[in-house]
Every structure is written in structure tokens, then in C-alpha cells.
Design an enzyme around this catalytic site. Structure first.
Site, PDB file in Angstrom:
ATOM      1  N   GLY A 175      46.759  39.703  41.897  1.00  8.42           N
ATOM      2  CA  GLY A 175      47.898  40.416  42.479  1.00  8.42           C
ATOM      3  C   GLY A 175      47.429  41.546  43.384  1.00  8.42           C
ATOM      4  O   GLY A 175      47.996  41.786  44.451  1.00  8.42           O
ATOM      5  N   LYS A 184      52.877  41.342  35.122  1.00  7.16           N
ATOM      6  CA  LYS A 184      51.425  41.316  35.375  1.00  7.16           C
ATOM      7  C   LYS A 184      50.968  39.855  35.438  1.00  7.16           C
ATOM      8  O   LYS A 184      51.771  38.963  35.640  1.00  7.16           O
ATOM      9  CB  LYS A 184      50.702  42.110  34.290  1.00  7.16           C
ATOM     10  N   ARG A 225      53.039  40.571  29.696  1.00  7.06           N
ATOM     11  CA  ARG A 225      52.066  41.026  28.693  1.00  7.06           C
ATOM     12  C   ARG A 225      52.708  41.479  27.392  1.00  7.06           C
ATOM     13  O   ARG A 225      52.055  41.435  26.344  1.00  7.06           O
ATOM     14  CB  ARG A 225      51.180  42.133  29.280  1.00  7.06           C
ATOM     15  N   ARG A 269      54.426  35.467  40.438  1.00 10.91           N
ATOM     16  CA  ARG A 269      54.640  36.930  40.431  1.00 10.91           C
ATOM     17  C   ARG A 269      55.462  37.400  41.643  1.00 10.91           C
ATOM     18  O   ARG A 269      55.427  36.789  42.704  1.00 10.91           O
ATOM     19  CB  ARG A 269      53.278  37.645  40.359  1.00 10.91           C
ATOM     20  N   SER A 276      53.828  51.537  41.153  1.00 11.84           N
ATOM     21  CA  SER A 276      52.881  50.478  41.511  1.00 11.84           C
ATOM     22  C   SER A 276      51.896  50.941  42.578  1.00 11.84           C
ATOM     23  O   SER A 276      52.266  51.195  43.717  1.00 11.84           O
ATOM     24  CB  SER A 276      53.624  49.245  42.026  1.00 11.84           C
ATOM     25  N   ARG A 333      43.191  39.836  30.527  1.00  7.23           N
ATOM     26  CA  ARG A 333      43.257  40.932  29.553  1.00  7.23           C
ATOM     27  C   ARG A 333      43.879  40.481  28.235  1.00  7.23           C
ATOM     28  O   ARG A 333      43.598  41.041  27.181  1.00  7.23           O
ATOM     29  CB  ARG A 333      44.021  42.119  30.133  1.00  7.23           C
ATOM     30  N   ASP A 393      47.070  48.793  32.444  1.00 10.63           N
ATOM     31  CA  ASP A 393      46.326  47.565  32.134  1.00 10.63           C
ATOM     32  C   ASP A 393      45.760  47.566  30.717  1.00 10.63           C
ATOM     33  O   ASP A 393      45.195  46.561  30.277  1.00 10.63           O
ATOM     34  CB  ASP A 393      45.181  47.384  33.138  1.00 10.63           C
ATOM     35  N   SER A 448      39.642  47.734  41.004  1.00 13.58           N
ATOM     36  CA  SER A 448      40.509  48.321  42.035  1.00 13.58           C
ATOM     37  C   SER A 448      39.670  48.839  43.205  1.00 13.58           C
ATOM     38  O   SER A 448      39.999  48.621  44.379  1.00 13.58           O
ATOM     39  CB  SER A 448      41.306  49.490  41.448  1.00 13.58           C
ATOM     40  N   GLN A 459      49.669  49.036  43.744  1.00 14.28           N
ATOM     41  CA  GLN A 459      49.501  47.938  44.709  1.00 14.28           C
ATOM     42  C   GLN A 459      50.493  48.081  45.848  1.00 14.28           C
ATOM     43  O   GLN A 459      50.141  47.913  47.012  1.00 14.28           O
ATOM     44  CB  GLN A 459      49.686  46.587  44.002  1.00 14.28           C
TER      45      GLN A 459
HETATM   46  C1  S3P Z   1      46.054  47.879  40.588  1.00 15.15           C
HETATM   47  C2  S3P Z   1      47.306  48.347  40.265  1.00 15.15           C
HETATM   48  C3  S3P Z   1      48.037  47.974  39.052  1.00 15.15           C
HETATM   49  C4  S3P Z   1      47.126  47.304  38.025  1.00 15.15           C
HETATM   50  C5  S3P Z   1      46.205  46.300  38.654  1.00 15.15           C
HETATM   51  C6  S3P Z   1      45.325  46.988  39.682  1.00 15.15           C
HETATM   52  C7  S3P Z   1      45.426  48.318  41.841  1.00 15.15           C
HETATM   53  O1  S3P Z   1      49.055  47.063  39.396  1.00 15.15           O
HETATM   54  O2  S3P Z   1      47.898  46.687  37.023  1.00 15.15           O
HETATM   55  O3  S3P Z   1      45.377  45.688  37.687  1.00 15.15           O
HETATM   56  O4  S3P Z   1      44.202  48.127  42.009  1.00 15.15           O
HETATM   57  O5  S3P Z   1      46.141  48.889  42.687  1.00 15.15           O
HETATM   58  P1  S3P Z   1      50.523  47.553  39.859  1.00 15.15           P
HETATM   59  O6  S3P Z   1      50.417  48.181  41.162  1.00 15.15           O
HETATM   60  O7  S3P Z   1      51.335  46.283  39.907  1.00 15.15           O
HETATM   61  O8  S3P Z   1      50.974  48.484  38.773  1.00 15.15           O
END
Ligand code: S3P
Length: 450
Positions: free
Chosen positions: A101, A354, A358, A129, A174, A403, A327, A29, A176
Site C-alpha cells: 500500500g 491494512k 487486522r 484496498r 494516514s 504482520r 502497525d 517507510s 501514505q
Molecule cells: C506507512 C503508513 C501507514 C503504515 C504503513 C506504512 C508509510 O499506513 O500502516 O505500514 O510508510 O507511510 P497508513 O498511511 O495507511 O496509515
């Protein structure tokens, strides 16, 4: 690139005790964010300990395509010559984010308020996705998008050339989506406000502040309210990326289920928005100790010592902790097989979108290895069998999900018969040294030729 190459079947079989030190790679991240924010700063950002997994390398290539100069100096040291907020050039070709993603969603946010048009694609997993979770909020800034049915990649985004600031309630937990909105807010005038009901990983907020943006965070009845003042000049930074707790999860869980093991996993970032797995493992009775607890670069860090834990018990995992270990549920479900009693995991709907679904991928694979699992839309229960009673012998599908592949490799270290996956190739997206690192501890993982 994973998902595009020939599948790499792998088998993991029972081994002696796992012992020694596991130096896991940099945080995924934080690595993505270092490159993206570095590209949006004015001047040279230096990054030490960048994760050189495929996901992050795809983000590095994307930043280059947007006009930033990205240089690999060797030994995990990288530099990014940024083009400034609003300074992205329109890429000549399609931006391929591979399996990531995080990469695609953060970059979509970052480009949404610069008046350029960009087409994004990814591998077979990423192209399934949901992207509407990002295209909905960036539309409020004035960006337009056209993708495949269901809001899926490939997708073209026309950035807003005259963006307006936004107030946005993130509808799902989320990081992200939260981060995409904040990155879009960077090139909008005035204040962009993002509200999340549940706290998710806060690296974007912390790093934006580090790069000199004005960011405030308030906890209110609505949730965490993050306010960003747009159009700052971001100052280049020197960043040392902490090691990834999500990668540390694999040697830690392997040691906990493998008889006689004693493994040290040094320098792991224990940001509370990321460390939920370790709290959960301790509640299950795992022998997991934080040694040498300290602060580094504003983040809590410790060395983790994990030892074989013969008396694990199933628990109901606190759903309030889900975002901080989202995760890690796949590998937790493996540990749960070796516990006595049921491990109940609720409030985890996000696991279904994901790199793979999962819950489905793990439940199917665990059953193939002799473990009973019940599941619903946002919950699942693993019926633990206790040490010595987990059959193994299954060949599981990894569904282009790193994973899932690593979780089944960990499982095979303590089952009665070996555990196989159809394709371990995706492991390279986040943990390229997984096999040599685990083998150096004593694991027996083989690649099978087909
Ligand atoms: C991440 C947020 C998570 C996580 C991903 C990394 C990030 O996803 O599952 O591996 O770096 O912001 P989500 O925002 O979809 O929960």
C-alpha cells in the site's frame, strides 16, 4: 512474490529463553521514500541499509520503469540515478506494487503531476484496498483515474500535464495519503498545503527537507499544517536507513512473553511518530529499556533491551497514540494475551484497511488459540489470560498479511500448544530474515510442507 506463490504453512512452538542480539532490517517507510525521492532528484542518491523486502524491491522496479537507474551494489547498498522532479518517463508496462500500500500510494502521488499515464496493480490483498483516499486529492491537482468498483486496483491514472497546487485536509490519519499529496505537490507550481488532524509518521517531511525542498510545518488549531513549495530541484543524498521499529516489535514482544528471555535489538529508530508500541509495553509493565540513546541522521536512535516480563497487566491504550503504533497492534494483541486483565484498544478503525482487516484477522486467530476478544468497528478488547494460561493449538489465516503471520509466530513461542499459520510467505514483504533471526535467538519455527 508473496501472495502469488505457493502458501508456506508455518508452526511456532514453545522454546527456551530467547537470548542474544537481533539485528533487524532497515525501515520500510524510509526505504520506499529513499528510492522515490532519489528517483525525483537530479543526480545520484546512495542508500545504505535499504530494506530488501519484496515491498521495497517492487518500488525499486517501479522507479526503474519510470526512467531512474536503480543499482544494487550488494550488502544493502543501493544507488538511484534520479530523473528530476517532473522527469518521470511513461512506463511501458503495468506497475505491479505487489503487497505494498505504501509503494502504490506514494508512487501514485509522485506521478500524478507529470503528464504520463500509468496503470497500477498489486496482489490479491492490495487489489482489495481503498485507493480513493489518494485518487480524491490527486484529482484536485488535475489527475484523472479509472479503477475497479470501490476505487480499487487495477487502476489507471492520467497525470496532470498542467497541475495546480492544492490545499488538502487529510480526512483520516494516514501518512501514505499525506505523503502522496506532498509528492504530487513537488511538480505543481506554487505552494501545496497538507493538513493532518493527528500527527502521523513524518519521514516524508523530514526527507523532503533533506533533499533540499522548502517545507514548513506549523501546529495550529486545525492540526499539523505542512506547506511545500513546488518545483524545487531536489539534490541527491547519501542516506543511511535506520532499522525498523515495526520489525523490532517482533523480537521485543517475543522476549517479553517468553520465560527467561533477554534480547538486545540494536540501532532502532525511535522517531516519536513511530515509537508508540514501546511506550505502551512499558505501561503494561514490560521490562524494556532504551540503552545508548543517541541521535543519528536527525532521528533519535537507541538499543532496545527486552526481557521476560512475568507481571504484565492489561491497560487502555491511549487512542492519541494510535498513529504512532498503527502497525504494531497485531503483535501488541499477542502480548495482551499474556497480561492479567483487559487490554482495550480504541480509535483504530484504520486497522480494518491494512494488508488485511487486522482486527478481524487477529481476533479470529486469538480466539482459535483460547483467548477471548471483543470487537467493534474501531475498537477491540483482548481479555488477557496471564502467563502459562494461553492455550495455543490454533491454525490461523494470515490473509496475505506479513504482520498477522509474524504475530502468530511470536504467540506460539509462549503458548501451551504450538500456533500455526496457513501462509508465512508474506513475511518476506517486510522482514525477509524473520525466521533465521528468531531461530538464532532460540525460537522454534518450522515450515510445513503441504
Ligand atoms: C506507512 C503508513 C501507514 C503504515 C504503513 C506504512 C508509510 O499506513 O500502516 O505500514 O510508510 O507511510 P497508513 O498511511 O495507511 O496509515
Amino acid at each position: 512474490m508473496s501472495g502469488h506463490g505457493t502458501p508456506i504453512p508455518m508452526t511456532s512452538r514453545a522454546c527456551g529463553p530467547l537470548t542474544g542480539e537481533a539485528n533487524v532490517p532497515g525501515d520500510k517507510s524510509i526505504s520506499h521514500r529513499s528510492l522515490i525521492l532519489g528517483a525525483m532528484a537530479v543526480g545520484e542518491t546512495r542508500i545504505f541499509g535499504l530494506l530488501e523486502g519484496e515491498d521495497v524491491l517492487d518500488t525499486a522496479k517501479a522507479m526503474q520503469a519510470f526512467g531512474a537507474e536503480v543499482t544494487n551494489h550488494g550488502d544493502g547498498e543501493w544507488s538511484v540515478q534520479g530523473v528530476g522532479v517532473g522527469g518521470f518517463a511513461e512506463p511501458d508496462g503495468v506497475i505491479d506494487c505487489g503487497n505494498s500500500g505504501t509503494g502504490v500510494r506514494l508512487i501514485m502521488g509522485a506521478m500524478a503531476t507529470s503528464g504520463i499515464t500509468v496503470t497500477f496493480t498489486g496482489d490479491a490483498s492490495l487489489n482489495k484496498r481503498p485507493m480513493a483516499r489518494v485518487t480524491d486529492p490527486i484529482a484536485l491537482f488535475g489527475a484523472q483515474s479509472v479503477g475497479r468498483s470501490g476505487g480499487r486496483l487495477p487502476m489507471t491514472i492520467v497525470g496532470a500535464s498542467d497541475p495546480v497546487p492544492v490545499r488538502y485536509n487529510v480526512p483520516m490519519p494516514s501518512a501514505q495519503v499525506k505523503s502522496a499529496v506532498l509528492l504530487a505537490g513537488l511538480n505543481a507550481p506554487g505552494q501545496t498545503v497538507v493538513i493532518e488532524k493527528e500527527a502521523t509518521r513524518d519521514h516524508t517531511e523530514r526527507m523532503l527537507t533533506g533533499f533540499g525542498a522548502e517545507v514548513s510545518v506549523e501546529t495550529t488549531d486545525e492540526g499539523r499544517v505542512i506547506t511545500l513549495t513546488g518545483q524545487p530541484e531536489l539534490k541527491p543524498q547519501t542516506i543511511t536507513v535506520p532499522r525498523d521499529p515495526s520489525s523490532a516489535a517482533f523480537p521485543v514482544c517475543a522476549a517479553i512473553i517468553t520465560p527467561g528471555s533477554d534480547v538486545l535489538v540494536p540501532n532502532i529508530g525511535l522517531n516519536p511518530t513511530r515509537a508508540g508500541l514501546f511506550t505502551t509495553l512499558r505501561e503494561m509493565g514490560a521490562d524494556l529499556v532504551y540503552e545508548n540513546e543517541r541521535e543519528e541522521g536527525g532521528e533519535p536512535v537507541a538499543d532496545l533491551r527486552a526481557r521476560f516480563s512475568p507481571d504484565l497487566k492489561g491497560i487502555e491504550v491511549d487512542p492519541a497514540r494510535a498513529a504512532s503504533m498503527i502497525d504494531e497492534y497485531p503483535v501488541l494483541s499477542v502480548v495482551a494475551c499474556f497480561a492479567q486483565g483487559d487490554t482495550v484498544m480504541k480509535g483504530v478503525k484504520e486497522l480494518r484497511v491494512k494488508e488485511s482487516d487486522r482486527i478481524d484477522a487477529m481476533a479470529t486467530g486469538l480466539r482459535l488459540n483460547g483467548v477471548e476478544v471483543d470487537e467493534g468497528e474501531d475498537w477491540w478488547i483482548v481479555h488477557g489470560r496471564g502467563h502459562g494460561n494461553v492455550a495455543g493449538g490454533g491454525t490461523c489465516e494470515s490473509h496475505l498479511d506479513h504482520r498477522i503471520a509474524m504475530s502468530f509466530m511470536v504467540m506460539g513461542m509462549a503458548t501451551n500448544a504450538p500456533v500455526s499459520v496457513d501462509d508465512g510467505g508474506p513475511i518476506a514483504t517486510s522482514f525477509p530474515v524473520f525466521e533465521p533471526l528468531m531461530e538464532a535467538l532460540g525460537a522454534k519455527i518450522e515450515r510445513l510442507t503441504i
